[in-house]
Design an enzyme around this catalytic site. Structure first.
Site, PDB file in Angstrom:
ATOM      1  N   ARG A  58     -10.095   0.457   8.821  1.00 45.62           N
ATOM      2  CA  ARG A  58      -9.584  -0.934   9.458  1.00 45.62           C
ATOM      3  C   ARG A  58     -10.653  -2.194   9.023  1.00 45.62           C
ATOM      4  O   ARG A  58     -10.372  -2.655  10.120  1.00 45.62           O
ATOM      5  CB  ARG A  58      -8.317  -0.791   9.759  1.00 45.62           C
ATOM      6  CG  ARG A  58      -7.269  -0.968   9.283  1.00 45.62           C
ATOM      7  CD  ARG A  58      -6.039  -1.188  10.103  1.00 45.62           C
ATOM      8  NE  ARG A  58      -4.773  -1.996   9.672  1.00 45.62           N
ATOM      9  CZ  ARG A  58      -3.453  -1.108   8.919  1.00 45.62           C
ATOM     10  NH1 ARG A  58      -3.483  -0.330   8.672  1.00 45.62           N
ATOM     11  NH2 ARG A  58      -3.016  -2.067   8.641  1.00 45.62           N
ATOM     12  N   ARG A  77      10.833  -1.478  10.990  1.00 50.11           N
ATOM     13  CA  ARG A  77       9.897  -0.872  12.497  1.00 50.11           C
ATOM     14  C   ARG A  77       9.951  -2.033  13.271  1.00 50.11           C
ATOM     15  O   ARG A  77       9.881  -3.267  13.344  1.00 50.11           O
ATOM     16  CB  ARG A  77       7.943  -1.275  11.054  1.00 50.11           C
ATOM     17  CG  ARG A  77       7.803   0.502  11.146  1.00 50.11           C
ATOM     18  CD  ARG A  77       7.101   0.130   9.798  1.00 50.11           C
ATOM     19  NE  ARG A  77       5.461  -0.240  10.691  1.00 50.11           N
ATOM     20  CZ  ARG A  77       3.940  -0.240   9.378  1.00 50.11           C
ATOM     21  NH1 ARG A  77       4.216  -0.571   8.237  1.00 50.11           N
ATOM     22  NH2 ARG A  77       3.453  -0.848  10.171  1.00 50.11           N
ATOM     23  N   LYS A 102       0.711  -1.220   0.017  1.00 53.99           N
ATOM     24  CA  LYS A 102      -0.057  -0.189  -0.301  1.00 53.99           C
ATOM     25  C   LYS A 102       1.081   1.680   0.078  1.00 53.99           C
ATOM     26  O   LYS A 102       0.578   2.446  -0.822  1.00 53.99           O
ATOM     27  CB  LYS A 102      -1.464  -0.026   1.332  1.00 53.99           C
ATOM     28  CG  LYS A 102      -1.812  -1.347   1.660  1.00 53.99           C
ATOM     29  CD  LYS A 102      -2.714  -1.224   2.506  1.00 53.99           C
ATOM     30  CE  LYS A 102      -1.961  -1.429   3.862  1.00 53.99           C
ATOM     31  NZ  LYS A 102      -2.009  -2.730   4.132  1.00 53.99           N
ATOM     32  N   ARG A 141      -1.056  -9.242  13.362  1.00 56.99           N
ATOM     33  CA  ARG A 141      -1.500  -8.040  12.735  1.00 56.99           C
ATOM     34  C   ARG A 141      -1.828  -8.968  11.219  1.00 56.99           C
ATOM     35  O   ARG A 141      -2.852  -8.221  11.087  1.00 56.99           O
ATOM     36  CB  ARG A 141      -0.275  -7.338  11.602  1.00 56.99           C
ATOM     37  CG  ARG A 141       0.676  -5.902  13.474  1.00 56.99           C
ATOM     38  CD  ARG A 141       1.838  -5.397  13.290  1.00 56.99           C
ATOM     39  NE  ARG A 141       1.819  -5.051  11.442  1.00 56.99           N
ATOM     40  CZ  ARG A 141       3.163  -4.937  10.554  1.00 56.99           C
ATOM     41  NH1 ARG A 141       4.324  -5.627  10.998  1.00 56.99           N
ATOM     42  NH2 ARG A 141       3.207  -4.201   9.348  1.00 56.99           N
ATOM     43  N   ARG A 189      10.819  -5.653   5.175  1.00 58.58           N
ATOM     44  CA  ARG A 189      10.919  -3.641   5.061  1.00 58.58           C
ATOM     45  C   ARG A 189      12.065  -2.958   6.157  1.00 58.58           C
ATOM     46  O   ARG A 189      12.276  -3.514   6.856  1.00 58.58           O
ATOM     47  CB  ARG A 189       9.646  -3.500   5.108  1.00 58.58           C
ATOM     48  CG  ARG A 189       9.057  -2.098   5.775  1.00 58.58           C
ATOM     49  CD  ARG A 189       8.013  -1.663   5.371  1.00 58.58           C
ATOM     50  NE  ARG A 189       7.221  -2.765   5.634  1.00 58.58           N
ATOM     51  CZ  ARG A 189       5.208  -2.895   6.496  1.00 58.58           C
ATOM     52  NH1 ARG A 189       4.968  -1.978   5.134  1.00 58.58           N
ATOM     53  NH2 ARG A 189       5.030  -3.507   7.313  1.00 58.58           N
TER      54      ARG A 189
HETATM   55  P1  ADP Z   1       1.188  -1.391   7.242  1.00 55.03           P
HETATM   56  O1  ADP Z   1       2.066  -0.951   6.361  1.00 55.03           O
HETATM   57  O2  ADP Z   1       1.779  -3.028   8.070  1.00 55.03           O
HETATM   58  O3  ADP Z   1      -0.207  -2.317   6.419  1.00 55.03           O
HETATM   59  P2  ADP Z   1      -0.193   0.632   9.273  1.00 55.03           P
HETATM   60  O4  ADP Z   1       1.194   1.179   8.717  1.00 55.03           O
HETATM   61  O5  ADP Z   1      -1.141   1.060   8.502  1.00 55.03           O
HETATM   62  O6  ADP Z   1       0.552  -1.405   9.264  1.00 55.03           O
HETATM   63  O7  ADP Z   1      -0.440   0.132  10.637  1.00 55.03           O
HETATM   64  C1  ADP Z   1       1.056   0.126  11.460  1.00 55.03           C
HETATM   65  C2  ADP Z   1      -0.110   0.031  13.295  1.00 55.03           C
HETATM   66  O8  ADP Z   1      -0.721   1.110  13.259  1.00 55.03           O
HETATM   67  C3  ADP Z   1      -1.574  -1.251  12.762  1.00 55.03           C
HETATM   68  O9  ADP Z   1      -0.379  -2.087  13.108  1.00 55.03           O
HETATM   69  C4  ADP Z   1      -1.996  -0.507  13.745  1.00 55.03           C
HETATM   70  O10 ADP Z   1      -1.503  -0.705  15.156  1.00 55.03           O
HETATM   71  C5  ADP Z   1      -1.849   1.370  13.858  1.00 55.03           C
HETATM   72  N1  ADP Z   1      -3.064   1.931  12.866  1.00 55.03           N
HETATM   73  C6  ADP Z   1      -2.726   1.954  11.600  1.00 55.03           C
HETATM   74  N2  ADP Z   1      -3.896   2.632  10.874  1.00 55.03           N
HETATM   75  C7  ADP Z   1      -5.452   1.962  11.599  1.00 55.03           C
HETATM   76  C8  ADP Z   1      -6.177   2.118  11.626  1.00 55.03           C
HETATM   77  N3  ADP Z   1      -6.823   2.511  10.760  1.00 55.03           N
HETATM   78  N4  ADP Z   1      -7.405   1.408  12.703  1.00 55.03           N
HETATM   79  C9  ADP Z   1      -6.650   1.322  13.508  1.00 55.03           C
HETATM   80  N5  ADP Z   1      -5.165   0.987  13.831  1.00 55.03           N
HETATM   81  C10 ADP Z   1      -4.730   1.648  12.229  1.00 55.03           C
HETATM   82  P1  ADP Z   2       2.436  -1.831   3.371  1.00 54.07           P
HETATM   83  O1  ADP Z   2       2.285  -0.226   3.333  1.00 54.07           O
HETATM   84  O2  ADP Z   2       1.096  -2.137   2.045  1.00 54.07           O
HETATM   85  O3  ADP Z   2       2.388  -2.753   5.090  1.00 54.07           O
HETATM   86  P2  ADP Z   2       4.735  -1.792   2.055  1.00 54.07           P
HETATM   87  O4  ADP Z   2       4.647  -0.687   0.753  1.00 54.07           O
HETATM   88  O5  ADP Z   2       5.468  -0.425   3.094  1.00 54.07           O
HETATM   89  O6  ADP Z   2       3.635  -2.118   2.041  1.00 54.07           O
HETATM   90  O7  ADP Z   2       5.940  -2.808   1.458  1.00 54.07           O
HETATM   91  C1  ADP Z   2       6.137  -3.623   1.891  1.00 54.07           C
HETATM   92  C2  ADP Z   2       7.254  -4.168   1.830  1.00 54.07           C
HETATM   93  O8  ADP Z   2       7.490  -4.805   0.819  1.00 54.07           O
HETATM   94  C3  ADP Z   2       7.958  -3.108   1.383  1.00 54.07           C
HETATM   95  O9  ADP Z   2      10.133  -3.139   2.481  1.00 54.07           O
HETATM   96  C4  ADP Z   2       8.737  -2.683   0.273  1.00 54.07           C
HETATM   97  O10 ADP Z   2       9.546  -2.375  -0.288  1.00 54.07           O
HETATM   98  C5  ADP Z   2       8.091  -4.289  -0.729  1.00 54.07           C
HETATM   99  N1  ADP Z   2       7.589  -3.996  -1.208  1.00 54.07           N
HETATM  100  C6  ADP Z   2       6.829  -3.623  -2.033  1.00 54.07           C
HETATM  101  N2  ADP Z   2       5.537  -3.368  -3.356  1.00 54.07           N
HETATM  102  C7  ADP Z   2       6.050  -4.714  -3.749  1.00 54.07           C
HETATM  103  C8  ADP Z   2       6.163  -5.545  -4.643  1.00 54.07           C
HETATM  104  N3  ADP Z   2       5.528  -5.350  -5.564  1.00 54.07           N
HETATM  105  N4  ADP Z   2       7.491  -6.672  -5.252  1.00 54.07           N
HETATM  106  C9  ADP Z   2       8.279  -6.993  -3.787  1.00 54.07           C
HETATM  107  N5  ADP Z   2       8.524  -5.671  -3.024  1.00 54.07           N
HETATM  108  C10 ADP Z   2       7.469  -5.269  -2.700  1.00 54.07           C
END
Ligand code: ADP
Ligand code: ADP
Length: 215
Positions: free
Chosen positions: A88, A158, A13, A169, A125
């Site tokens: 979410r 992270r 994302k 998660r 990551r």
């Molecule tokens: P990821 O990239 O793994 O999808 P995020 O960076 O979006 O994770 O979120 C990291 C953490 O922040 C989540 O595990 C949760 O604890 C909190 N968080 C983020 N967005 C939300 C949301 N919309 N509702 C509740 N908690 C959230």
């Molecule tokens: P999210 O926000 O959904 O948690 P991220 O965009 O942070 O996901 O991506 C998670 C990890 O995977 C990061 O280290 C990113 O560089 C890598 N990544 C993202 N998209 C791809 C893809 N299409 N193929 C391989 N690695 C990816």
């Protein structure tokens, strides 16, 4: 254009959002980034959110909804926005609908990636401590190991990307967030893209479902 970017942790994302908001010229609203910034600054919000994040749990709905509502009132959201990591839960989605009555969501893009890819992406990551840009040790390494290409900031992992918290998660996602796929499907807004391909391929598919020409 008002877009929601959905997908499990590690689906890509943040990676896609970064490119999309530049192309579409709309603000990127990532609740995870907002919370991480608040934790770093040690604000009241950060103190409240930290224990949930560290445990891999969701921050309570009322806290998240309040923050997003406030953010959506800012003038830069008038022309549209991209929501990343929100909603979410079904309650968050309903609160969003209520809040956007006169300017509803246009698309909910769901980045659908295989479970094994999610685990590998999360574990590799790395994030820039200065600008928050994300890298991957294998799939998107920086030019110099451990250093951000853009601003020279140190890269870190992270806290919640450790194996145990990531597993939690992914479970929380399956239980509380995946029902939103049906929620947006029923509204006719869901656009599914294949997240288990290289980032460029995912990006092209997203532009395609949004009806945007590349260039
Ligand atoms: P990821 O990239 O793994 O999808 P995020 O960076 O979006 O994770 O979120 C990291 C953490 O922040 C989540 O595990 C949760 O604890 C909190 N968080 C983020 N967005 C939300 C949301 N919309 N509702 C509740 N908690 C959230
Ligand atoms: P999210 O926000 O959904 O948690 P991220 O965009 O942070 O996901 O991506 C998670 C990890 O995977 C990061 O280290 C990113 O560089 C890598 N990544 C993202 N998209 C791809 C893809 N299409 N193929 C391989 N690695 C990816």
């Amino acid at each position: 254009m008002r877009v929601i970017l959905m997908g499990a942790p590690g689906a890509g994302k943040g990676t896609q959002a970064e490119r999309l908001v530049e192309a579409l010229k709309i603000p990127h609203i990532a609740t995870g980034d907002i919370f991480r910034a608040a934790v770093k600054e040690g604000t009241e919000l950060g103190n409240k959110a930290k224990s949930y994040m560290d445990a891999g749990k969701l921050v309570p709905d009322e806290i998240v909804i309040g923050i997003v509502k406030e953010r959506l009132m800012k003038p830069d959201c008038k022309q549209g926005f991209l929501l990343d990591g929100f909603p979410r839960t079904v309650s968050q989605a309903e609160a969003l609908d209520e809040n956007l009555k006169d300017r509803p969501i246009d698309y909910a893009v769901y980045i659908d990636a295989d479970f094994d890819d999610l685990v590998e992406r999360i574990s590799g990551r790395r994030i820039c401590s200065k600008c928050g840009k994300s890298y991957h040790v294998k799939f998107n390494p920086p030019d110099v190991r451990g250093v951000c290409d853009d601003d020279g900031g140190d890269l870190y992992q992270r806290d919640d990307d450790n194996e145990e918290t990531a597993k939690e998660r992914l479970e929380v996602y399956n239980e509380q967030t995946s029902p939103l796929i049906k929620y947006y499907e029923d509204k006719g807004l869901l656009k599914r893209v294949n997240g288990s391909q290289d980032p460029n391929g995912v990006y092209k598919e997203i532009l395609n479902v949004l009806g945007v020409q590349e260039g």
